[in-house]
Design a protein around this motif. Structure first.
Motif, PDB file in Angstrom:
ATOM      1  N   GLU A   1      27.517 -19.267  17.200  1.00  0.00           N
ATOM      2  CA  GLU A   1      26.959 -20.414  16.496  1.00  0.00           C
ATOM      3  C   GLU A   1      26.065 -21.248  17.405  1.00  0.00           C
ATOM      4  OE1 GLU A   1      31.019 -23.056  17.005  1.00  0.00           O
ATOM      5  OE2 GLU A   1      30.451 -22.311  15.045  1.00  0.00           O
ATOM      6  N   ARG A   2      26.143 -21.066  18.709  1.00  0.00           N
ATOM      7  CA  ARG A   2      25.289 -21.781  19.654  1.00  0.00           C
ATOM      8  C   ARG A   2      23.939 -21.104  19.848  1.00  0.00           C
ATOM      9  NH1 ARG A   2      29.884 -22.676  24.175  1.00  0.00           N
ATOM     10  NH2 ARG A   2      31.141 -24.162  23.002  1.00  0.00           N
ATOM     11  N   GLY A   3      23.807 -19.821  19.429  1.00  0.00           N
ATOM     12  CA  GLY A   3      22.538 -19.121  19.589  1.00  0.00           C
ATOM     13  C   GLY A   3      22.771 -17.698  20.073  1.00  0.00           C
TER      14      GLY A   3
ATOM     15  N   THR B   1      22.497 -15.003  23.350  1.00  0.00           N
ATOM     16  CA  THR B   1      22.505 -14.952  24.810  1.00  0.00           C
ATOM     17  C   THR B   1      22.349 -13.498  25.244  1.00  0.00           C
ATOM     18  OG1 THR B   1      24.055 -16.797  24.824  1.00  0.00           O
ATOM     19  CG2 THR B   1      23.827 -15.564  26.878  1.00  0.00           C
TER      20      THR B   1
ATOM     21  N   GLU C   1      25.718 -13.046  20.013  1.00  0.00           N
ATOM     22  CA  GLU C   1      25.292 -14.015  19.011  1.00  0.00           C
ATOM     23  C   GLU C   1      26.495 -14.878  18.649  1.00  0.00           C
ATOM     24  OE1 GLU C   1      23.706 -14.188  14.432  1.00  0.00           O
ATOM     25  OE2 GLU C   1      24.725 -12.417  15.158  1.00  0.00           O
TER      26      GLU C   1
END
Length: 136
Positions: A124-126, A128, A122
């Motif tokens: 700040e981009r999401g 994965t 996890e």
């Protein structure tokens, strides 16, 4: 106009000097500070309130008891629902096996769901998916 001011000034001076003079015998109560019906050296009478009974002293303890009950209820609520709610207890088949903080804005999770072990990142981009292993 000046005559009216002079007259009002003289009345004020006379009344102030009369207020400082001792009262003569037989004067009425409004003109004198002490009533003729009451002796000049009478003791002061204070209002006496009844003593506080044991019931009057329970108020602060009732408030403290109520605050303690509210605090206990808040602790119970936080333990039960704050960490993931009902899903955190495994009711939906998802279990958190491990969690690591990689930086201030990214974390790594290992979860178990439906017999599979999944590693998630996890940031700040999401989120994965890093690894998805079947345990069979």
């Amino acid at each position: 106009m000046q005559l009216l001011l002079a007259l009002s000034f003289s009345v004020a001076v006379l009344s102030a000097s009369a207020a400082g003079m001792p009262c003569a015998q037989g004067t009425s109560a409004p003109a004198c500070a002490v009533s003729s019906s009451e002796p000049a050296h009478a003791p002061l009478r204070f209002r006496q309130e009844p003593a506080a009974g044991p019931a009057a002293l329970l108020g602060p303890y009732e408030i403290l008891g109520g605050l303690a009950l509210i605090g206990a209820a808040a602790c119970w609520w936080r333990q039960r629902y704050a960490k993931g709610g009902l899903a955190g207890r495994g009711d939906e088949g998802i279990r958190l096996l491990a969690k690591r903080r990689l930086s201030a804005k990214s974390s790594l999770y290992v979860i178990e769901h439906g017999g599979r072990e999944i590693m998630l990142a996890e940031s700040e981009r999401g989120i994965t998916v890093i690894r998805d292993d079947s345990k069979s």
